[in-house]
Design an enzyme around this catalytic site. Structure first.
Site, short mmCIF file in Angstrom:
data_model
loop_
_atom_site.label_atom_id
_atom_site.label_comp_id
_atom_site.label_asym_id
_atom_site.label_seq_id
_atom_site.Cartn_x
_atom_site.Cartn_y
_atom_site.Cartn_z
N ASN A 9 0.88 -1.17 0.00
CA ASN A 9 0.00 0.00 0.00
C ASN A 9 0.92 1.21 0.00
O ASN A 9 1.46 1.58 1.03
CB ASN A 9 -0.91 0.00 1.24
CG ASN A 9 -1.75 1.26 1.32
OD1 ASN A 9 -1.79 2.04 0.36
ND2 ASN A 9 -2.41 1.47 2.45
N TRP A 10 1.08 1.78 -1.18
CA TRP A 10 2.04 2.91 -1.30
C TRP A 10 1.52 4.18 -0.65
O TRP A 10 2.26 5.14 -0.50
CB TRP A 10 2.35 3.17 -2.77
CG TRP A 10 3.28 2.16 -3.39
CD1 TRP A 10 3.93 1.14 -2.76
CD2 TRP A 10 3.67 2.10 -4.76
NE1 TRP A 10 4.71 0.45 -3.65
CE2 TRP A 10 4.57 1.01 -4.89
CE3 TRP A 10 3.36 2.85 -5.90
CZ2 TRP A 10 5.15 0.67 -6.12
CZ3 TRP A 10 3.93 2.50 -7.12
CH2 TRP A 10 4.82 1.42 -7.22
N LYS A 11 0.22 4.23 -0.35
CA LYS A 11 -0.39 5.46 0.18
C LYS A 11 -0.08 6.61 -0.78
O LYS A 11 -0.01 6.39 -1.99
CB LYS A 11 0.10 5.71 1.61
CG LYS A 11 -0.10 4.46 2.49
CD LYS A 11 0.07 4.70 3.95
CE LYS A 11 -0.18 3.39 4.70
NZ LYS A 11 -0.07 3.54 6.15
N HIS A 95 -9.56 1.76 4.62
CA HIS A 95 -8.30 1.91 5.37
C HIS A 95 -8.53 2.89 6.52
O HIS A 95 -9.29 3.84 6.39
CB HIS A 95 -7.19 2.42 4.43
CG HIS A 95 -5.84 2.32 5.05
ND1 HIS A 95 -5.39 3.25 5.96
CD2 HIS A 95 -4.87 1.39 4.93
CE1 HIS A 95 -4.17 2.89 6.36
NE2 HIS A 95 -3.84 1.76 5.76
N GLU A 97 -6.85 5.25 7.56
CA GLU A 97 -6.57 6.65 7.21
C GLU A 97 -7.76 7.27 6.49
O GLU A 97 -8.06 8.45 6.67
CB GLU A 97 -5.28 6.73 6.37
CG GLU A 97 -4.06 6.46 7.23
CD GLU A 97 -2.90 5.81 6.51
OE1 GLU A 97 -2.86 5.80 5.26
OE2 GLU A 97 -2.01 5.28 7.22
N GLU A 167 -5.46 -4.24 10.70
CA GLU A 167 -4.41 -3.24 10.91
C GLU A 167 -4.70 -2.45 12.19
O GLU A 167 -5.49 -1.50 12.17
CB GLU A 167 -4.35 -2.27 9.73
CG GLU A 167 -4.06 -2.92 8.40
CD GLU A 167 -3.47 -1.94 7.40
OE1 GLU A 167 -2.41 -2.26 6.86
OE2 GLU A 167 -4.03 -0.85 7.20
N GLY A 173 2.68 2.72 10.71
CA GLY A 173 3.68 3.77 10.50
C GLY A 173 4.40 4.19 11.77
O GLY A 173 5.09 5.20 11.79
N SER A 213 3.48 -1.74 10.33
CA SER A 213 4.93 -1.85 10.51
C SER A 213 5.49 -3.23 10.16
O SER A 213 6.43 -3.70 10.80
CB SER A 213 5.32 -1.44 11.94
OG SER A 213 4.95 -0.10 12.20
N GLY A 234 2.83 -0.77 4.23
CA GLY A 234 3.04 0.61 3.79
C GLY A 234 4.52 0.87 3.54
O GLY A 234 5.07 0.54 2.50
N GLY A 235 5.18 1.47 4.53
CA GLY A 235 6.56 1.94 4.38
C GLY A 235 7.52 0.93 3.75
O GLY A 235 8.30 1.29 2.85
#
Ligand code: 13P
Length: 252
Positions: A9-11, A95, A97, A167, A173, A213, A234-235
């Site tokens: 998930n590149w966001k 998500h 966010e 999640e 993150g 994470s 993500g990251g």
């Protein structure tokens, strides 16, 4: 036997040239392996290029959101019809966010889930608790409510093919991963909720990912758990090497 689904998930990261570089770097390195499915969920502007570059490879391309209507006066939105037309196969829905910053509700998540199935897109439905909810022992109830509301009205066949991403919001993150046992406890709970809604047979087919994470250093331990069938990352999904290591972990 469930597959491990490793989804990036590149966001809201990268520009088109960087997305293309990523695709070039991974396209011939993701194995066609019966145990793993690799998905890259990218910002809308990169989707056509990513679909094109990964054609003929095992990599699937996903969106990070969509509207539930097919078309109409919804300025700034993207419809499931548009995604399907591009060759996108997956869509992240709900998500945390989006729930937190864009006021997405469980009802919208449910509408988007139905819209995804109506257009042959696979929904990756995100659920998760806040730190306050975890500390108040509300995690299990909250997750049950989110899952039930997200899946309301789906057929058994549709329910069997959803991907649920657990999640915990406090682990996203932050570098804090839920311990693999704690993560698995919630994923087992999600499967039990699905058993209640449908049947044991259906629930056993559902892919349940963990997200928060996840990185190459902790992915093996998470995937070794009984009810964790992949990761939404993500990251650590932004760099080709790291993404390839995560996918490799999913093949075991
Ligand atoms: P991080 O892997 O950066 O913690 O993000 C998790 C996430 O929100 C994936 O959807």
């Amino acid at each position: 036997m469930r597959k491990n689904v490793i989804a990036a998930n590149w966001k809201m990261n990268k520009v088109l040239s960087e997305a293309n570089q990523f695709a070039d770097a991974v396209v011939n390195k993701v194995p066609a392996d019966e145990h793993v499915e690799a998905v890259v969920c990218a910002p809308f502007p990169f989707l056509p290029a990513l679909v094109e570059k990964t054609k003929g490879s095992p990599i699937k391309i996903g969106a990070q959101n969509m509207h539930y209507e097919e078309s109409g006066a919804f300025t700034g939105e993207v419809s499931p019809v548009m995604l399907k037309d591009l060759g996108v196969t997956h869509v992240v829905i709900g998500h945390s966010e989006r729930r937190a910053y864009f006021a997405e509700t469980d009802e919208m998540v449910n509408k988007k889930t139905h819209a995804a199935f109506n257009h042959n897109l696979l929904p990756v439905i995100c659920v998760g608790e806040t730190l306050e909810q975890r500390e108040a022992n509300e995690t299990m109830n909250h997750i049950e409510t989110q899952v039930q509301k997200a899946l309301k009205g789906l057929s058994n066949a549709q329910t069997a093919s959803v991907i649920i991403a657990y999640e915990p919001i406090w682990a996203i993150g932050t570098g804090k991963t839920a311990s693999s046992e704690d993560a698995n406890e919630v994923c087992t709970h999600i499967r039990n909720v699905m058993k209640k809604i449908t049947s044991e047979e259906v629930a056993e087919k559902v892919v349940i990912q963990y997200g928060g994470s996840v990185k190459p250093a902790n992915v093996d331990e998470l995937l070794a758990q009984s009810d964790i069938d992949g990761a939404l990352v993500g990251g650590a999904s932004l760099e080709p090497d790291s993404f390839l290591k995560l996918v490799e972990a999913g093949t075991k």
